[in-house]
Design a protein around this motif. Sequence first.
Motif, PDB file in Angstrom:
ATOM      1  N   SER A   1      44.066  45.407  34.614  1.00 11.83           N
ATOM      2  CA  SER A   1      44.430  43.987  34.696  1.00 11.83           C
ATOM      3  C   SER A   1      43.968  43.369  36.004  1.00 11.83           C
ATOM      4  O   SER A   1      43.531  42.218  36.034  1.00 11.83           O
ATOM      5  CB  SER A   1      45.946  43.827  34.541  1.00 11.83           C
ATOM      6  N   VAL A   2      44.081  44.126  37.098  1.00 14.22           N
ATOM      7  CA  VAL A   2      43.619  43.637  38.398  1.00 14.22           C
ATOM      8  C   VAL A   2      42.115  43.357  38.363  1.00 14.22           C
ATOM      9  O   VAL A   2      41.642  42.315  38.833  1.00 14.22           O
ATOM     10  CB  VAL A   2      43.954  44.649  39.516  1.00 14.22           C
TER      11      VAL A   2
ATOM     12  N   LEU B   1      41.486  40.262  36.315  1.00 13.74           N
ATOM     13  CA  LEU B   1      41.811  39.065  37.089  1.00 13.74           C
ATOM     14  C   LEU B   1      40.704  38.759  38.096  1.00 13.74           C
ATOM     15  O   LEU B   1      40.303  37.605  38.265  1.00 13.74           O
ATOM     16  CB  LEU B   1      43.147  39.253  37.816  1.00 13.74           C
TER      17      LEU B   1
ATOM     18  N   GLU C   1      37.879  37.179  36.237  1.00 12.14           N
ATOM     19  CA  GLU C   1      38.187  35.801  35.867  1.00 12.14           C
ATOM     20  C   GLU C   1      38.068  34.860  37.066  1.00 12.14           C
ATOM     21  O   GLU C   1      37.697  33.693  36.914  1.00 12.14           O
ATOM     22  CB  GLU C   1      39.603  35.713  35.293  1.00 12.14           C
TER      23      GLU C   1
ATOM     24  N   SER D   1      39.410  48.473  41.961  1.00  8.88           N
ATOM     25  CA  SER D   1      40.661  47.705  41.866  1.00  8.88           C
ATOM     26  C   SER D   1      41.249  47.437  43.250  1.00  8.88           C
ATOM     27  O   SER D   1      41.798  46.359  43.508  1.00  8.88           O
ATOM     28  CB  SER D   1      41.675  48.444  40.989  1.00  8.88           C
TER      29      SER D   1
ATOM     30  N   GLY E   1      51.586  46.783  33.767  1.00  9.81           N
ATOM     31  CA  GLY E   1      50.820  45.908  34.645  1.00  9.81           C
ATOM     32  C   GLY E   1      51.391  45.873  36.049  1.00  9.81           C
ATOM     33  O   GLY E   1      52.206  46.720  36.444  1.00  9.81           O
TER      34      GLY E   1
ATOM     35  N   LEU F   1      51.280  40.425  35.940  1.00 10.29           N
ATOM     36  CA  LEU F   1      49.858  40.529  35.620  1.00 10.29           C
ATOM     37  C   LEU F   1      49.623  41.635  34.603  1.00 10.29           C
ATOM     38  O   LEU F   1      49.938  42.795  34.852  1.00 10.29           O
ATOM     39  CB  LEU F   1      49.060  40.823  36.902  1.00 10.29           C
ATOM     40  N   ASN F   2      49.081  41.251  33.461  1.00 13.99           N
ATOM     41  CA  ASN F   2      48.610  42.222  32.469  1.00 13.99           C
ATOM     42  C   ASN F   2      47.373  41.648  31.791  1.00 13.99           C
ATOM     43  O   ASN F   2      46.882  40.581  32.196  1.00 13.99           O
ATOM     44  CB  ASN F   2      49.710  42.567  31.454  1.00 13.99           C
ATOM     45  N   SER F   3      46.875  42.309  30.783  1.00 10.66           N
ATOM     46  CA  SER F   3      45.621  41.868  30.167  1.00 10.66           C
ATOM     47  C   SER F   3      45.748  40.490  29.520  1.00 10.66           C
ATOM     48  O   SER F   3      44.775  39.741  29.449  1.00 10.66           O
ATOM     49  CB  SER F   3      45.173  42.889  29.114  1.00 10.66           C
TER      50      SER F   3
ATOM     51  N   THR G   1      47.969  37.976  30.532  1.00 10.89           N
ATOM     52  CA  THR G   1      48.263  36.918  31.507  1.00 10.89           C
ATOM     53  C   THR G   1      47.156  36.734  32.543  1.00 10.89           C
ATOM     54  O   THR G   1      47.160  35.735  33.265  1.00 10.89           O
ATOM     55  CB  THR G   1      49.581  37.205  32.242  1.00 10.89           C
ATOM     56  N   ALA G   2      46.227  37.680  32.642  1.00 15.02           N
ATOM     57  CA  ALA G   2      45.186  37.607  33.683  1.00 15.02           C
ATOM     58  C   ALA G   2      44.413  36.284  33.666  1.00 15.02           C
ATOM     59  O   ALA G   2      44.234  35.652  34.726  1.00 15.02           O
ATOM     60  CB  ALA G   2      44.234  38.794  33.565  1.00 15.02           C
TER      61      ALA G   2
ATOM     62  N   ALA H   1      44.564  33.495  36.736  1.00  9.20           N
ATOM     63  CA  ALA H   1      43.347  33.039  37.410  1.00  9.20           C
ATOM     64  C   ALA H   1      43.310  31.512  37.489  1.00  9.20           C
ATOM     65  O   ALA H   1      42.998  30.933  38.536  1.00  9.20           O
ATOM     66  CB  ALA H   1      42.109  33.567  36.684  1.00  9.20           C
TER      67      ALA H   1
END
Length: 430
Positions: free
Chosen positions: A65-66, A69, A72, A99, A154, A397-399, A401-402, A406
């Motif tokens: 996820s990081v 982000l 993005e 990461s 996340g 933060l996860n896949s 919400t990334a 952003a």
Amino acid sequence: MLLVKADNDQNKTDCVDSRRSITTSHAMSLFSQPVIGVSLDKLLNEISLKHDWSEFSQNRSGIASVILLGYEMGCVTEKEINRSLGRYGENWRNILFLSRKVKKLIGQKVNDTISRYADDSWYISNEFKIQNTDNHHVSLTVESGSSFGESVEGFYIILQSAPYYSAFSTASINDQELSRVVYSCLQFISLGAWAITTNELGENWYSSIDEESESYFDLKSKYPNLSLESLAEIELNDESGFFTMYCGYENAADLVDRFNFLEKYEEKYNQFGELLELNDVRQRVIRWRRESRFDQYANRWVRFIRKAIVFWKNDVRSKKNNEIKMLSESQEEEDNIDDGYGLTNEINEAQIEPFDDVPWYMSHVIGFGLDWEESLVESTYQYMNDSGESPKGRMLLNSETAPLIAKTLNKIAVSKGLIRLAEYIEIYGV
């Protein structure tokens, strides 16, 4: 002076012994290693490898996820991600290192964007730029849910800033129409910056301020001809009075100061009128230009207003695009709208939730040059300081919400950059 002649032979011996001692010492420290039967480099590498694998295996989804982000936000390219993955995605350690790099770049990206939107006034002194940069700096860190004793998929994006008050003299702008336009722009931008205006601070943070105001004006209506000093004495002599029972006032002078504050606070923002919408602001600026109203169109604030309009338009366009996308992807449009997932609820940004007593937006207060504002802000920050509280916020933060995070971080950065530009105009008139 007493001189003692030394033996030359003894001196030579001492010098030789000294050089021999120094040489031996250097040789031991530079070239000799203790033999303990195990290679230290190999042992340290094994420890580091085990530590990295533990971090990676426990936070796989968060690490992904990081990186998403970072992609993005433009902190990392697709080529860099593919290079870290390797042909079959087996380079787990490269992914971990990427990461870690992205975690640092995310915060740097936010603060660089703030600077970019404000620092186009190159003739402003560097000393003020540095000071102003510190005031608007956003501290952004990435932490796992375990840091808060939570088990979540996340990471959390943690936002923190030092308390800061942006005091503008909007109320002192001679042109009433221009003053209203600047006020409306600052009000809108404060939402994007996750800042709080002084009227919101009084209405929402100080839950008793409206009750205080009501009690004061009730008292004043009963005794319309008495001075504030006399009203204070009446209130202090009444054991069931609101200010003595609920606010704890015991001194007449302090209560008179509070009455003065409430008198000014009641005026609030009446002089600015109703908030203007985007089209109203645009039409006014266009009219100033077409009608050659140079006192307005050539005013220093128009530069800020035009940038605010661009930001405003982009925000509206982004929300509309998001609504269209949501509706086109939904097979049950009416149900989604009824449930709050359609046009009735603009899910276009990530929400920043407080995880301490003070929400993050309390770190930045915006005022407009009214008499009562400074006293309100000063007492608020003094209370926070005395209680040891610090404004903080977090986003999960996860896949999923990334992409929203952003957008939110970019909007915060642009908004704070525009507020910083407004401060340059306020101080330098540029």
